[in-house]
Motif scaffolding. Structure first.
Motif, mmCIF file in Angstrom:
data_model
loop_
_atom_site.group_PDB
_atom_site.id
_atom_site.type_symbol
_atom_site.label_atom_id
_atom_site.label_comp_id
_atom_site.label_asym_id
_atom_site.label_seq_id
_atom_site.Cartn_x
_atom_site.Cartn_y
_atom_site.Cartn_z
ATOM 1 N N ILE A 120 1.012 -1.166 0.062
ATOM 2 C CA ILE A 120 0.120 0.015 -0.004
ATOM 3 C C ILE A 120 1.006 1.140 -0.076
ATOM 4 O O ILE A 120 1.772 1.395 0.953
ATOM 5 C CB ILE A 120 -0.915 0.087 1.190
ATOM 6 N N PRO A 121 0.833 2.092 -1.152
ATOM 7 C CA PRO A 121 1.741 3.325 -1.167
ATOM 8 C C PRO A 121 1.251 3.872 0.353
ATOM 9 O O PRO A 121 0.131 4.259 0.405
ATOM 10 C CB PRO A 121 1.209 4.148 -2.319
ATOM 11 N N PRO A 122 2.371 4.223 0.898
ATOM 12 C CA PRO A 122 2.359 5.014 2.311
ATOM 13 C C PRO A 122 1.533 6.506 2.049
ATOM 14 O O PRO A 122 1.009 6.723 3.228
ATOM 15 C CB PRO A 122 3.860 5.387 2.805
ATOM 16 N N LEU A 123 1.810 7.131 1.128
ATOM 17 C CA LEU A 123 1.239 8.454 0.886
ATOM 18 C C LEU A 123 -0.172 8.352 0.648
ATOM 19 O O LEU A 123 -1.103 9.150 0.735
ATOM 20 C CB LEU A 123 1.971 9.011 -0.197
ATOM 21 N N GLU A 124 -0.688 7.100 0.428
ATOM 22 C CA GLU A 124 -1.942 6.549 0.043
ATOM 23 C C GLU A 124 -2.861 6.301 1.212
ATOM 24 O O GLU A 124 -4.143 6.065 1.154
ATOM 25 C CB GLU A 124 -2.205 5.681 -1.189
ATOM 26 N N ILE A 125 -2.345 6.125 2.272
ATOM 27 C CA ILE A 125 -2.805 5.525 3.655
ATOM 28 C C ILE A 125 -3.947 6.525 4.093
ATOM 29 O O ILE A 125 -5.103 5.939 4.334
ATOM 30 C CB ILE A 125 -1.737 5.164 4.613
ATOM 31 N N PRO A 126 -3.578 7.704 4.049
ATOM 32 C CA PRO A 126 -4.756 8.624 4.583
ATOM 33 C C PRO A 126 -6.167 8.729 3.794
ATOM 34 O O PRO A 126 -7.164 8.550 4.341
ATOM 35 C CB PRO A 126 -4.010 9.959 4.557
ATOM 36 N N ARG A 127 -5.724 8.567 2.392
ATOM 37 C CA ARG A 127 -7.105 8.265 1.549
ATOM 38 C C ARG A 127 -7.684 7.112 1.780
ATOM 39 O O ARG A 127 -8.942 7.120 1.860
ATOM 40 C CB ARG A 127 -6.552 8.291 -0.083
ATOM 41 N N VAL A 128 -7.206 5.831 1.820
ATOM 42 C CA VAL A 128 -7.435 4.513 1.922
ATOM 43 C C VAL A 128 -8.412 4.672 3.409
ATOM 44 O O VAL A 128 -9.497 4.036 3.580
ATOM 45 C CB VAL A 128 -6.300 3.525 2.186
ATOM 46 N N LEU A 129 -7.866 5.140 4.348
ATOM 47 C CA LEU A 129 -8.485 5.310 5.775
ATOM 48 C C LEU A 129 -9.767 6.303 5.420
ATOM 49 O O LEU A 129 -10.858 5.644 6.340
ATOM 50 C CB LEU A 129 -7.688 5.855 6.767
ATOM 51 N N TRP A 130 -9.605 7.178 4.860
ATOM 52 C CA TRP A 130 -10.956 8.078 4.399
ATOM 53 C C TRP A 130 -11.821 7.391 3.740
ATOM 54 O O TRP A 130 -13.157 7.466 4.179
ATOM 55 C CB TRP A 130 -10.405 9.241 4.018
ATOM 56 N N GLU A 131 -11.902 6.674 2.816
ATOM 57 C CA GLU A 131 -12.607 5.815 1.731
ATOM 58 C C GLU A 131 -13.161 4.586 2.477
ATOM 59 O O GLU A 131 -14.316 4.335 2.460
ATOM 60 C CB GLU A 131 -12.264 5.747 0.418
ATOM 61 N N LYS A 132 -12.640 3.971 3.166
ATOM 62 C CA LYS A 132 -12.966 2.640 3.836
ATOM 63 C C LYS A 132 -13.382 1.684 2.946
ATOM 64 O O LYS A 132 -14.325 0.901 3.242
ATOM 65 C CB LYS A 132 -13.913 2.890 5.008
ATOM 66 N N ALA A 133 -12.831 1.583 1.588
ATOM 67 C CA ALA A 133 -13.862 0.820 0.678
ATOM 68 C C ALA A 133 -13.252 -0.137 0.312
ATOM 69 O O ALA A 133 -14.024 -1.269 -0.356
ATOM 70 C CB ALA A 133 -14.088 1.834 -0.430
ATOM 71 N N ASP A 134 -11.828 -0.491 0.136
ATOM 72 C CA ASP A 134 -11.478 -1.630 -0.512
ATOM 73 C C ASP A 134 -10.438 -2.426 0.388
ATOM 74 O O ASP A 134 -10.421 -2.464 1.815
ATOM 75 C CB ASP A 134 -10.191 -1.199 -1.562
ATOM 76 N N GLN A 135 -9.829 -3.628 -0.211
ATOM 77 C CA GLN A 135 -9.203 -4.590 0.556
ATOM 78 C C GLN A 135 -7.723 -3.864 1.392
ATOM 79 O O GLN A 135 -7.681 -4.540 2.523
ATOM 80 C CB GLN A 135 -8.574 -5.688 -0.348
ATOM 81 N N ALA A 136 -7.377 -2.899 0.856
ATOM 82 C CA ALA A 136 -6.292 -2.240 1.552
ATOM 83 C C ALA A 136 -6.581 -1.721 3.103
ATOM 84 O O ALA A 136 -5.894 -1.824 3.840
ATOM 85 C CB ALA A 136 -5.772 -0.997 0.621
ATOM 86 N N TYR A 137 -8.053 -1.260 3.181
ATOM 87 C CA TYR A 137 -8.493 -0.722 4.214
ATOM 88 C C TYR A 137 -8.352 -1.790 5.306
ATOM 89 O O TYR A 137 -8.230 -1.716 6.616
ATOM 90 C CB TYR A 137 -9.921 -0.158 4.141
ATOM 91 N N ALA A 138 -8.965 -3.099 5.066
ATOM 92 C CA ALA A 138 -8.990 -4.220 5.837
ATOM 93 C C ALA A 138 -7.446 -4.797 6.339
ATOM 94 O O ALA A 138 -7.536 -4.846 7.544
ATOM 95 C CB ALA A 138 -9.641 -5.176 5.178
ATOM 96 N N VAL A 139 -6.558 -4.732 5.314
ATOM 97 C CA VAL A 139 -5.428 -5.009 5.710
ATOM 98 C C VAL A 139 -4.925 -3.933 6.883
ATOM 99 O O VAL A 139 -4.031 -4.616 7.767
ATOM 100 C CB VAL A 139 -4.479 -5.116 4.563
ATOM 101 N N LEU A 140 -4.733 -2.661 6.569
ATOM 102 C CA LEU A 140 -4.442 -1.610 7.422
ATOM 103 C C LEU A 140 -4.905 -1.885 8.891
ATOM 104 O O LEU A 140 -4.257 -1.972 9.735
ATOM 105 C CB LEU A 140 -4.689 -0.406 6.818
ATOM 106 N N VAL A 141 -6.361 -1.785 8.902
ATOM 107 C CA VAL A 141 -6.922 -1.784 10.237
ATOM 108 C C VAL A 141 -6.721 -3.005 11.048
ATOM 109 O O VAL A 141 -6.565 -3.164 12.111
ATOM 110 C CB VAL A 141 -8.425 -1.414 10.166
ATOM 111 N N ALA A 142 -7.006 -4.314 10.262
ATOM 112 C CA ALA A 142 -6.895 -5.608 10.981
ATOM 113 C C ALA A 142 -5.483 -6.239 11.103
ATOM 114 O O ALA A 142 -5.257 -6.871 12.294
ATOM 115 C CB ALA A 142 -7.676 -6.483 10.266
#
Length: 341
Positions: free
Chosen positions: A38-60
């Motif tokens: 997951i591109p580190p600079l994209e992490i804030p966007r991923v957390l904001w959108e909460k929409a894809d697999q990347a969000y689950a990987v980050l949070v869990a």
């Protein structure tokens, strides 16, 4: 204030500011890099959108792991800085007071003598390690205590003796262990954050934050102790209560860290020294700087451990030992040269 003191003060502040920036950068880097990139600079966007697999990987998976690594590193480094100041020995390490070997013995007893624990192992193993570490520290303190007073040298020797006894008992348990128990004990002893969950993190936060808060408050008496025990006493330091507080809080910090992550070595030795090289030895800045630096080192060591041989994973203790052992040898040679002068 002299120009030299102004320079030293600004140097400390610059070092703390740089480390305060380095920690979130290392957290973002470790959260993004892995088998699922997951591109580190994209992490804030991923957390904001909460929409894809990347969000689950980050949070869990990623966030509990990197936050646990940061907290463990901060506790080990801060305990190391305090014990180096207490012993007035730059080669002192949290393992010297017996808490690490005691925690390892507690874990070994549970793994080998409580077969078939199943789901209970996730919760009971850290508890046994924590209790073992605290009991070992209490035993060291009782051995070193004489009429209510504790000699620092005697405390150090008692810790060495207890480490040897705990190592012998762990070896005895290893000789009785089955192959499965031996694998579990080996991986736990070498340390790692692979089993990190939000439950694990939340379980260690109360004792971890209490230890960090208490250790950070010891800066002034540690600065006085640099001059010697007699001089520290004349400066208003109540030596015996201070020693008890320093050892108890260090044991709490290291016991919590070892219970959560196993044996992650050398961070408590390396981080305080790196900050001294960056800025200086003033404990008012050293304690906070060592905690920040230890957190970053632990997070980056975990990142190396899970990426350098991917898809397999190295124990974090192996990575920290490979990096820390040469640094320790360099410190030893430098200390030997200074003593010889």
């Amino acid at each position: 204030m002299s120009s030299f003191n102004l320079y030293r003060s600004s140097r400390y502040r610059r070092a703390l500011f740089a480390l305060s920036l380095a920690l979130p950068v290392s957290l973002l880097l470790a959260a993004g890099v892995g088998a699922y990139f997951i591109p580190p600079l994209e992490i804030p966007r991923v957390l904001w959108e909460k929409a894809d697999q990347a969000y689950a990987v980050l949070v869990a998976i990623r966030f509990p792991r990197v936050l646990l690594a940061a907290l463990v590193g901060a506790m080990l480094a801060l305990a190391g800085a305090v014990l180096q100041g207490l012993f007035r020995n730059p080669l002192a390490d949290p393992g010297l007071i017996g808490v690490t070997s005691g925690a390892g013995l507690g874990a070994a007893i549970f793994i080998v003598l409580v077969p078939g624990a199943g789901p209970l192992q996730v919760f009971a193993l850290p508890v046994m390690a924590f209790v073992g570490g605290l009991l070992a520290t209490f035993g060291v303190w009782r051995l070193a205590s004489n009429g209510g007073r504790v000699q620092v040298l005697t405390l150090l020797l008692a810790g060495i003796a207890l480490n040897a006894a705990a190592g012998a008992l762990i070896g005895l348990l290893i000789s009785r262990a089955s192959d499965e128990q031996l694998r579990s004990l080996t991986f736990w002893t070498l340390g790692g954050f692979g089993g990190a969950t939000w439950i694990t993190l939340l379980a260690m936060v109360p004792s971890g934050l209490l230890a960090l808060w208490g250790l950070l408050r010891l800066a002034q008496p540690l600065n006085a102790l640099v001059l010697g025990e007699r001089e520290a006493f004349h400066l208003g330091v109540h030596l015996e209560p201070f020693k008890r507080q320093a050892v108890a809080l260090s044991a709490l910090a290291v016991g919590t860290a070892v219970a959560a992550a196993g044996g992650v070595g050398f961070i408590g030795l390396v981080a305080p020294h790196l900050f001294r090289l960056l800025a200086g030895p003033d404990h008012r800045y050293l304690l906070a700087g060592a905690a920040l630096l230890g957190a970053s080192l632990s997070v980056l060591a975990d990142l190396v451990a899970r990426t350098v041989v991917a898809p397999a994973e190295l124990p974090v203790g192996v990575v920290t030992s490979l990096l820390g052992a040469p640094f320790f040898i360099w410190l030893l040679l430098r200390y030997k040269r200074e003593v010889a002068r």
